[in-house]
Enzyme design. Structure first.
Site, PDB file in Angstrom:
ATOM      1  N   LYS A 180       9.035   2.895   5.235  1.00  0.00           N
ATOM      2  CA  LYS A 180       8.602   3.262   6.586  1.00  0.00           C
ATOM      3  C   LYS A 180       7.322   2.512   6.945  1.00  0.00           C
ATOM      4  O   LYS A 180       6.269   2.764   6.372  1.00  0.00           O
ATOM      5  CB  LYS A 180       8.327   4.767   6.675  1.00  0.00           C
ATOM      6  CG  LYS A 180       8.191   5.216   8.129  1.00  0.00           C
ATOM      7  CD  LYS A 180       7.491   6.538   8.272  1.00  0.00           C
ATOM      8  CE  LYS A 180       6.006   6.408   8.404  1.00  0.00           C
ATOM      9  NZ  LYS A 180       5.542   5.621   9.552  1.00  0.00           N
TER      10      LYS A 180
ATOM     11  N   GLU B 127      -2.457   5.078  -2.669  1.00  0.00           N
ATOM     12  CA  GLU B 127      -3.530   4.096  -2.439  1.00  0.00           C
ATOM     13  C   GLU B 127      -4.234   4.535  -1.171  1.00  0.00           C
ATOM     14  O   GLU B 127      -3.661   4.447  -0.077  1.00  0.00           O
ATOM     15  CB  GLU B 127      -2.949   2.684  -2.259  1.00  0.00           C
ATOM     16  CG  GLU B 127      -2.192   2.142  -3.459  1.00  0.00           C
ATOM     17  CD  GLU B 127      -3.069   1.755  -4.631  1.00  0.00           C
ATOM     18  OE1 GLU B 127      -4.303   1.896  -4.534  1.00  0.00           O
ATOM     19  OE2 GLU B 127      -2.514   1.324  -5.654  1.00  0.00           O
TER      20      GLU B 127
ATOM     21  N   CYS C 131      -9.116  -1.374   3.126  1.00  0.00           N
ATOM     22  CA  CYS C 131      -9.528  -0.287   2.218  1.00  0.00           C
ATOM     23  C   CYS C 131     -10.554  -0.782   1.211  1.00  0.00           C
ATOM     24  O   CYS C 131     -11.316   0.004   0.676  1.00  0.00           O
ATOM     25  CB  CYS C 131      -8.305   0.273   1.517  1.00  0.00           C
ATOM     26  SG  CYS C 131      -7.275  -0.996   0.798  1.00  0.00           S
TER      27      CYS C 131
ATOM     28  N   GLU D  54     -15.494   6.549   5.568  1.00  0.00           N
ATOM     29  CA  GLU D  54     -14.833   5.258   5.754  1.00  0.00           C
ATOM     30  C   GLU D  54     -14.718   5.004   7.257  1.00  0.00           C
ATOM     31  O   GLU D  54     -14.095   5.789   7.973  1.00  0.00           O
ATOM     32  CB  GLU D  54     -13.441   5.295   5.121  1.00  0.00           C
ATOM     33  CG  GLU D  54     -12.728   3.965   5.228  1.00  0.00           C
ATOM     34  CD  GLU D  54     -11.325   4.000   4.642  1.00  0.00           C
ATOM     35  OE1 GLU D  54     -10.572   4.929   4.959  1.00  0.00           O
ATOM     36  OE2 GLU D  54     -10.982   3.072   3.890  1.00  0.00           O
TER      37      GLU D  54
END
Ligand code: NAD
Length: 452
Positions: free
Chosen positions: A153, A228, A262, A355
């Site tokens: 997906k 992850e 990331c 983040e």
């Protein structure tokens, strides 16, 4: 329901993609489950050959895939070519795995004991919007090599290259149902991957919050999961480093892919004795970052992915933010955000702790090696990081002390397909890439054969 796909550099609609509903997701999973029985039985050398052919077909379409990624994601053309090439390389690397999936023969009394690495079944790969091509490849290539079938997906915002990759797999001769791309919403298609019992493993890359939700959902069926997740990595610059090189490269360690990475080194930590000198070198480096039309070969940074992401990033730079200096952006349409350096910042500042996933970096001074390690580890995340020093002993001491999965010394490198990648703490669970990734797509079976 059809959904528009928007070019983030122009805000123009480039395609319309049908969103798969829950019944459509179930149909794809059922087809993948049926294909599993024959795919796992394909002789190892033939499975390897098919994956190599898939790699070759991707190679023939690198430029097409790259141009499509520039349109859909606003990635610079240079980055997009690397990303498409990475899919080819990952496929080629894992094409060698089927013939090397050896078990063990363990000495026991009364017979022979052997282990087998059995494929799991259907693997669901859930991909975020920031690196649509590589992250798809890191999940699908080792999963297929191990004999699993894959439903994949893509993110709602960036489905185009994944859809093309699915077509290229068929062109390369992968049987129907072996790799199925299922565009759609996380709350619909992603949820079916979690809940459908035929999906035996989820590889999820995305935010920590959704990753936690995926893990909770997988617990119900003890479904395997690799996560992850996010990052807030430190770029630690010691006084004994090549300060000019550290400053010249620091912007690229965080602003690459407009900071939507990331592994972005979004906290620069600088030894106090060279702080002022570092900042004076960093300013021209930041202003030199070429933020421009991502189709240009000279572009070093493109726009953010969406208006929503722009607003999220902007919330970290309010009017009274301590902006030390900023880069430039083009005028006109597009979700452009200038590279931004925040300093001085407090350790509990939101911009230091969360983040941001945009081109915003904080700079903090540190007193000594111990202080640098303390600040670097003062985070819920632990994905990557860099250490700049000319002292080899210090480089190794600090690399061992920082709680993070991927560190680089005197560079900002995190990802090589032949080395393991993944996070400590809330940055993830499990490892992708490298020589061992295939094992994460198998279960070990132990068989004892009596010789009595
Ligand atoms: P996200 O978590 O919002 O979405 C990721 C994917 O999960 C998308 O495909 C989305 O549709 C799907 N999803 C959403 N809700 C779901 C649900 N209920 N069930 C199943 N699937 C669902 O993340 P994003 O905004 O697309 O990506 C940005 C995040 O990804 C950042 O936090 C970034 O750090 C992280 N990321 C991590 C890595 C890594 O390797 N560690 C790499 C790239 C991005």
């Amino acid at each position: 329901m059809p959904t528009d796909v928007v070019n983030p550099a122009t805000e123009e609609v480039v395609a319309t993609v049908e969103q798969t509903d829950a019944a459509g997701a179930d149909a794809a999973i059922t087809q993948a489950a049926a294909a599993f029985e024959s795919w796992r039985a394909v002789a190892p050398a033939d499975r390897g050959r098919l994956l190599r052919r898939f790699a070759d077909v991707v190679d023939e379409h690198i430029e097409e895939l790259a141009q499509l990624e520039v349109q859909n994601s606003g990635h610079t053309i240079g980055n997009a070519r690397w990303e498409a090439g990475n899919v080819r390389d990952v496929l080629a690397y894992y094409s060698a795995a089927p013939e090397r999936m050896s078990g063990r023969q363990i000495p026991v009394a009364g017979g022979i004991d052997v282990t087998f690495k059995e494929p799991l079944g259907v693997v669901g790969v859930i991909v975020p919007w920031n690196f649509p091509l590589p992250i798809a490849g890191w999940g699908l290539a080792p999963a297929l090599a191990a004999g699993n079938t894959v439903v994949l997906k893509p993110a709602e915002l960036t489905p185009l290259t994944a859809i093309r990759l699915g077509a290229l797999a068929r062109e390369a001769g992968l049987p129907d149902g072996v790799l199925t791309v299922v565009p759609g919403k996380g709350s619909v298609v992603g949820e079916r991957f979690i809940q459908h019992p035929a999906v035996r493993k989820i590889v999820f890359t995305g935010s920590t919050a959704v990753g936690q939700h995926v893990m909770r959902g997988c617990a119900e069926q003890v479904k395997r999961v690799t996560l992850e997740l996010g990052g807030k990595s430190a770029n630690i610059v010691f006084a004994d480093s090549d300060l000019a090189a550290a400053a010249a490269t620091a912007p690229y360690g965080v602003f690459d892919n407009a900071g939507q990475d990331c592994c972005a080194r979004s906290r620069i930590l600088v030894e106090r004795s060279v702080y002022d000198e570092f900042m004076s070198l960093l300013e021209p480096a930041v202003q030199g970052v070429r933020v421009e039309d991502p189709r240009l070969d000279s572009a070093e940074m493109g726009p953010l992915i969406s208006r929503g992401q722009w607003e999220t990033v902007a919330s970290y730079v309010p009017d009274d933010a301590p902006v030390a200096f900023r880069g430039k952006v083009p005028e006109g349409p597009g979700f452009w955000f200038a590279p931004t350096v925040l300093a001085p910042v407090a350790e509990d500042d939101r911009a230091v702790r969360e983040e941001i996933f945009g081109p915003v970096v904080t700079v903090q001074p540190f007193a000594d090696e111990g202080d640098a390690i303390r600040i670097a580890n003062d985070s819920d995340y632990g994905l990557s990081g860099s250490i700049w020093t000319q002292n080899l002993g210090r480089a190794l001491r600090v690399a061992r002390a920082v709680d993070s999965g991927n560190l680089s010394v005197n560079s900002h490198s995190s990802v090589r397909y032949s080395t393991p990648f993944g996070g400590f703490k809330r940055s993830g669970l499990g490892r992708e890439l490298g020589p061992d990734a295939v094992d994460a797509f198998t279960d070990t079976k132990n068989v004892f054969i009596s010789t009595a």
